[in-house]
Design a protein around this motif. Structure first.
Motif, PDB file in Angstrom:
ATOM      1  N   THR A  19     -13.608  -4.380 -89.222  1.00  0.00           N
ATOM      2  CA  THR A  19     -14.373  -3.721 -88.178  1.00  0.00           C
ATOM      3  C   THR A  19     -14.554  -2.253 -88.549  1.00  0.00           C
ATOM      4  OG1 THR A  19     -13.492  -5.199 -86.495  1.00  0.00           O
ATOM      5  CG2 THR A  19     -14.486  -3.137 -85.728  1.00  0.00           C
ATOM      6  N   THR A  20     -15.793  -1.791 -88.521  1.00  0.00           N
ATOM      7  CA  THR A  20     -16.076  -0.397 -88.818  1.00  0.00           C
ATOM      8  C   THR A  20     -16.737   0.249 -87.628  1.00  0.00           C
ATOM      9  OG1 THR A  20     -18.241  -0.917 -89.755  1.00  0.00           O
ATOM     10  CG2 THR A  20     -16.369  -0.892 -91.279  1.00  0.00           C
ATOM     11  N   LEU A  21     -16.653   1.556 -87.581  1.00  0.00           N
ATOM     12  CA  LEU A  21     -17.296   2.315 -86.528  1.00  0.00           C
ATOM     13  C   LEU A  21     -18.545   2.960 -87.093  1.00  0.00           C
ATOM     14  CD1 LEU A  21     -14.302   4.076 -84.758  1.00  0.00           C
ATOM     15  CD2 LEU A  21     -15.509   2.007 -84.055  1.00  0.00           C
ATOM     16  N   GLU A  22     -19.667   2.704 -86.468  1.00  0.00           N
ATOM     17  CA  GLU A  22     -20.930   3.292 -86.890  1.00  0.00           C
ATOM     18  C   GLU A  22     -21.284   4.400 -85.909  1.00  0.00           C
ATOM     19  OE1 GLU A  22     -25.370   1.595 -87.064  1.00  0.00           O
ATOM     20  OE2 GLU A  22     -23.947   0.528 -88.333  1.00  0.00           O
ATOM     21  N   VAL A  23     -21.133   5.630 -86.335  1.00  0.00           N
ATOM     22  CA  VAL A  23     -21.288   6.779 -85.456  1.00  0.00           C
ATOM     23  C   VAL A  23     -22.709   7.312 -85.550  1.00  0.00           C
ATOM     24  CG1 VAL A  23     -20.480   9.111 -84.959  1.00  0.00           C
ATOM     25  CG2 VAL A  23     -18.860   7.363 -85.721  1.00  0.00           C
ATOM     26  N   ASP A  24     -23.329   7.575 -84.402  1.00  0.00           N
ATOM     27  CA  ASP A  24     -24.643   8.197 -84.362  1.00  0.00           C
ATOM     28  C   ASP A  24     -24.475   9.680 -84.683  1.00  0.00           C
ATOM     29  OD1 ASP A  24     -27.005   9.485 -83.583  1.00  0.00           O
ATOM     30  OD2 ASP A  24     -27.432   7.958 -82.074  1.00  0.00           O
ATOM     31  N   PRO A  25     -25.061  10.160 -85.788  1.00  0.00           N
ATOM     32  CA  PRO A  25     -24.876  11.576 -86.165  1.00  0.00           C
ATOM     33  C   PRO A  25     -25.340  12.547 -85.079  1.00  0.00           C
ATOM     34  CG  PRO A  25     -25.825  10.322 -87.983  1.00  0.00           C
ATOM     35  CD  PRO A  25     -25.857   9.422 -86.782  1.00  0.00           C
ATOM     36  N   ALA A  26     -26.410  12.199 -84.359  1.00  0.00           N
ATOM     37  CA  ALA A  26     -26.910  13.092 -83.309  1.00  0.00           C
ATOM     38  C   ALA A  26     -25.898  13.263 -82.194  1.00  0.00           C
ATOM     39  CB  ALA A  26     -28.227  12.574 -82.758  1.00  0.00           C
ATOM     40  N   LEU A  27     -25.212  12.181 -81.860  1.00  0.00           N
ATOM     41  CA  LEU A  27     -24.204  12.260 -80.806  1.00  0.00           C
ATOM     42  C   LEU A  27     -22.925  12.906 -81.321  1.00  0.00           C
ATOM     43  CD1 LEU A  27     -24.723   8.852 -79.017  1.00  0.00           C
ATOM     44  CD2 LEU A  27     -25.411  11.114 -78.243  1.00  0.00           C
TER      45      LEU A  27
END
Length: 205
Positions: A19-27
């Motif tokens: 399981t990986t975390l995909e982070v929104d760069p804008a947020l």
């Protein structure tokens, strides 16, 4: 637009999942400390009156800070203080009654405060922040459901974020028990109170 989304990848071995975390760069870029802009925010309440209608009011004098973690919202925090004498329902006599000993006793307990203890993403732009609400010397837990309205840079160059939210409390849990019986049955003021929050906050350098 959620703070983050989860993505699972299964290997050939069905018993193994990564399981990986995909982070929104804008947020993620929103991470930082913020001060609530009281002139563009509101903290209000609605309570049933005489069993048939609603009375709405607000507190004009409040201040607070937020720490937002755009990569991990569970690390976000909030702190808000409200000055009781600023209560405003549009009727001076009623406001004076609310400030007095029957209700808030503002002279002895001038502030209502909230300090967060936990934050969680419910889905999409919806979050729940839980903490301790203190009124009239009584501190009890409160959960506030919030919707993230977005971010923007205003004409003065301030980075802003906006949230709106609601919560419900029983005022008797905080010692606000005054009431009067109606001849037709029921009571003058309901125990249940709906709280509303419309928050604009400015990021600090």
């Amino acid at each position: 637009m959620g703070i983050f989304t989860r993505r699972s990848q299964e290997s050939a071995d069905v018993n193994t999942a990564v399981t990986t975390l995909e982070v929104d760069p804008a947020l993620a870029a929103l991470t930082g400390d913020y001060v609530i802009d009281a002139s563009h925010s509101s903290i209000g309440f609605t309570v049933r009156h005489a069993m048939v209608t609603n009375v709405r009011g607000s507190f004009a004098d409040h201040e607070g800070t937020l720490h937002l973690d755009g990569s991990d919202p569970s690390r976000s925090t909030a702190s808000i203080d409200v000055r009781i004498t600023s209560v405003d329902t549009g009727i001076a006599d009623r406001d004076a009654h609310l400030r007095g000993g029957d209700f808030f006793d503002a002279e002895a307990f001038p502030l209502m405060s909230f300090r967060s203890t936990r934050a969680a993403q419910l889905g999409g732009d919806t979050y729940r922040i839980t903490g301790d609400l203190s009124i009239k010397g009584v501190t009890r837990p409160l959960s506030i459901d919030l919707e993230f309205n977005g971010s923007a840079t205003d004409v003065y160059g301030n980075e802003r974020v906006g949230f709106e939210g609601t919560a419900e409390i029983l005022r008797s849990d905080w010692g606000l028990t005054w009431n009067a019986a109606l001849e037709t049955g029921g009571v003058m003021v309901s125990d249940k109170v709906k709280l509303t929050f419309d928050i604009s906050a400015i990021k600090q350098a």
